[in-house]
Design a protein around this motif. Structure first.
Motif, PDB file in Angstrom:
ATOM      1  N   THR A 174      -8.236  -3.368   0.173  1.00 40.72           N
ATOM      2  CA  THR A 174      -6.952  -3.750  -0.393  1.00 40.72           C
ATOM      3  C   THR A 174      -6.169  -2.521  -0.814  1.00 40.72           C
ATOM      4  N   ARG A 192      -4.595  -0.839   2.011  1.00 35.49           N
ATOM      5  CA  ARG A 192      -3.413  -1.523   2.527  1.00 35.49           C
ATOM      6  C   ARG A 192      -2.229  -1.343   1.598  1.00 35.49           C
ATOM      7  N   ASP A 193      -2.505  -1.274   0.300  1.00 39.38           N
ATOM      8  CA  ASP A 193      -1.410  -0.999  -0.619  1.00 39.38           C
ATOM      9  C   ASP A 193      -0.916   0.423  -0.433  1.00 39.38           C
ATOM     10  N   LEU A 195      -0.486   1.681   2.465  1.00 40.64           N
ATOM     11  CA  LEU A 195       0.526   1.495   3.510  1.00 40.64           C
ATOM     12  C   LEU A 195       1.852   1.072   2.886  1.00 40.64           C
TER      13      LEU A 195
END
Lengths: 328, 165
Positions: free
Chosen positions: B95, B98-99, B101
């Motif tokens: 997670t 992805r954060d 990103l």
């Protein structure tokens, strides 16, 4: 793969979106305000156009016979007295969101008799008690609660004088108008130190800018009567700067004033009032302080003043009450 | 369609779209508010357009892109600096990546981010994106490829990890 990752990232952040309801309410509020603003702007434009037309006619008047608008406007007041209620409010330009009621700091009647011999500016004590909504209230309380219309009714009831229109000016309007005419010439009798800005007004006559004039007019000292006298002197000084003004200056004044001045001149309109005011000679203006107690209650003797206004016998009243009249 | 119907149906979607552009809640609300006030004031004209929804998205997109062109005293900082990736416990690592990103998206120039959102969130074709952004298809492709290049450069670990799966 990076594309997939991106779709996923976007999808995962959907719950970051703001809740729609508050945003919707704000949109409605702002849109309503902006619509009102637009309408207001249109209204102001109309006033400015009327004023422009009126001002033009005033110039044309001098060379030609009165054109239509001028004629109809003049006929409204032809052979009749004209009385305008002037209200100076304490709305401050730098203070737009005040929840307090708007107070009328300065209330005056500007009166032009039927024979047009001389203009008069008569102060009305803002602390004077009058019957209002089944009880008694100060004149400025009447204005704070009922607005200009209620104040006009109260003044008509008090004086028996027909009020033909109301002009309401706030602090911003005072500054704007004063600066638009290039300042006003005021004479200070006693040294005044501003309670608000510590500005010192030394005795003597000089030109005041908009800021200075506003500061000076706000100073109340121990009684309201001094402030009233300053108010009358200001009106006279302003009139002096307006007569003989050319077209462009008139337009500039109105343009400066339109945001901060509310005008309700009834059927006569601005054009009618200008048509009458153009012939006024400011030197002859008499400022009058009606007989009153120190705490601003009108004395029974004031009744004679109102009778003189109604009957057109003000010159006689002025001659008989020199102590109530400002030095010319 | 009345304005009321339009708002009821579309406002949530527009807010989601805006948050993809701005990356934060408050700026998204401001962005949508500014655009929707304009929409409400000239609804009759906008409703005459074939797709009011597309029109509004174009308005929001261009308002977002144009914000950077405002004078300095009008400029609102809509984009926070990407947050320093904070050390996170192992189980949350995916997670957090992805954060990352999401954080790197915030460093992109606005045109590039807008192009990415329109393509990967809204699922528009390049021609449609060009229409919304009022530029040519070639320009849109340029924005997208430059944005992807930046992301690849900034997130090599993340992408490698993805590739190894």
């Amino acid at each position: 793969m990076i594309e997939e990752l991106m779709r996923e990232t976007f999808a995962r952040h959907e719950d970051l979106a703001p809740a729609p309801e508050p945003v919707r309410r704000r949109i409605d509020t702002v849109a309503t305000k902006r619509r009102r603003l637009r309408r207001g702007a249109v209204g102001c434009t109309v006033v400015a156009v009327i004023a422009l037309v009126a001002a033009t006619f005033m110039r044309v008047d001098a060379v030609r016979t009165a054109p239509q608008l001028g004629a109809s406007a003049v006929s409204t007041f032809a052979g009749k007295p004209m009385t305008i209620l002037l209200v100076g409010t304490d709305r401050r330009p730098w203070d737009t969101n005040r929840s307090e009621l708007l107070r009328s700091d300065s209330i005056m009647l500007a009166h032009l008799p039927a024979d047009r011999s001389a203009p008069y500016v008569i102060s009305l004590a803002r602390d004077h008690f009058v019957p209002f909504q089944g009880r008694t209230d100060k004149l400025n309380g009447v204005f704070a609660i009922g607005g200009a219309a209620a104040l006009r009714d109260a003044v008509q009831a008090l004086t028996g004088v027909t009020v033909d229109g109301v002009v309401e000016v706030d602090f911003a309007g005072l500054i704007a108008v004063t600066d638009a005419v290039g300042g006003v010439d005021l004479c200070v009798e006693k040294r005044v130190v501003s309670r608000h800005t510590q500005r010192i007004f030394d005795p003597g006559c000089r030109r005041f800018s908009g800021d200075e004039a506003m500061d000076y007019l706000r100073q109340g000292h121990t009684t309201d009567s001094v402030r009233q006298q300053h108010g009358r002197a200001y009106v006279k000084a302003l009139l002096a700067r307006l007569t003989g003004a050319d077209l462009s200056r008139f337009v500039r004044v109105l343009d400066a004033a339109r945001q901060a001045i509310r005008v309700d001149l009834g059927p006569a309109g601005l054009a009618g009032v200008f048509a009458v005011v153009k012939d006024v000679k400011p030197d002859t203006l008499a400022g009058i302080a009606p007989p009153a107690t120190p705490d601003g209650q009108l004395l029974p003797a004031a009744a004679e003043l109102w009778t003189a206004v109604r009957d057109g016998t003000l010159p006689a009243w002025v001659a008989a009450n020199p102590d109530r009249v400002d030095q010319r | 369609m009345t304005y009321e119907e339009f708002v009821t149906a579309r406002l949530p979607g527009l807010l989601r779209f805006a948050v993809m552009l701005t990356g934060d809640r408050d700026s998204a609300a401001d962005l949508v508010q500014d655009s929707m006030v304009k929409v409400q004031l000239s609804w009759r004209r906008i409703n005459a357009v074939d797709q009011p929804d597309r029109y509004v998205r174009r308005l929001i997109t261009n308002t977002y892109i144009d914000q950077r062109r405002l004078a300095w005293w009008k400029r609102v900082v809509l984009r926070a600096e990407p947050a320093e990736p904070t050390p996170v416990p192992d189980h949350a690592e995916t997670t957090a990546d992805r954060d990352l990103l999401w954080a790197v998206l915030a460093t992109l120039p606005r045109q590039q981010r807008a192009a990415l959102v329109l393509r990967y969130y809204e699922g528009l074709r390049d021609q449609e994106i060009a229409d919304v952004m009022r530029c040519s298809v070639g320009t849109v492709r340029g924005y997208v490829s430059r944005a992807l290049a930046t992301l690849r450069l900034q997130l090599p670990d993340l992408l490698n990890e993805e590739a190894c799966r």
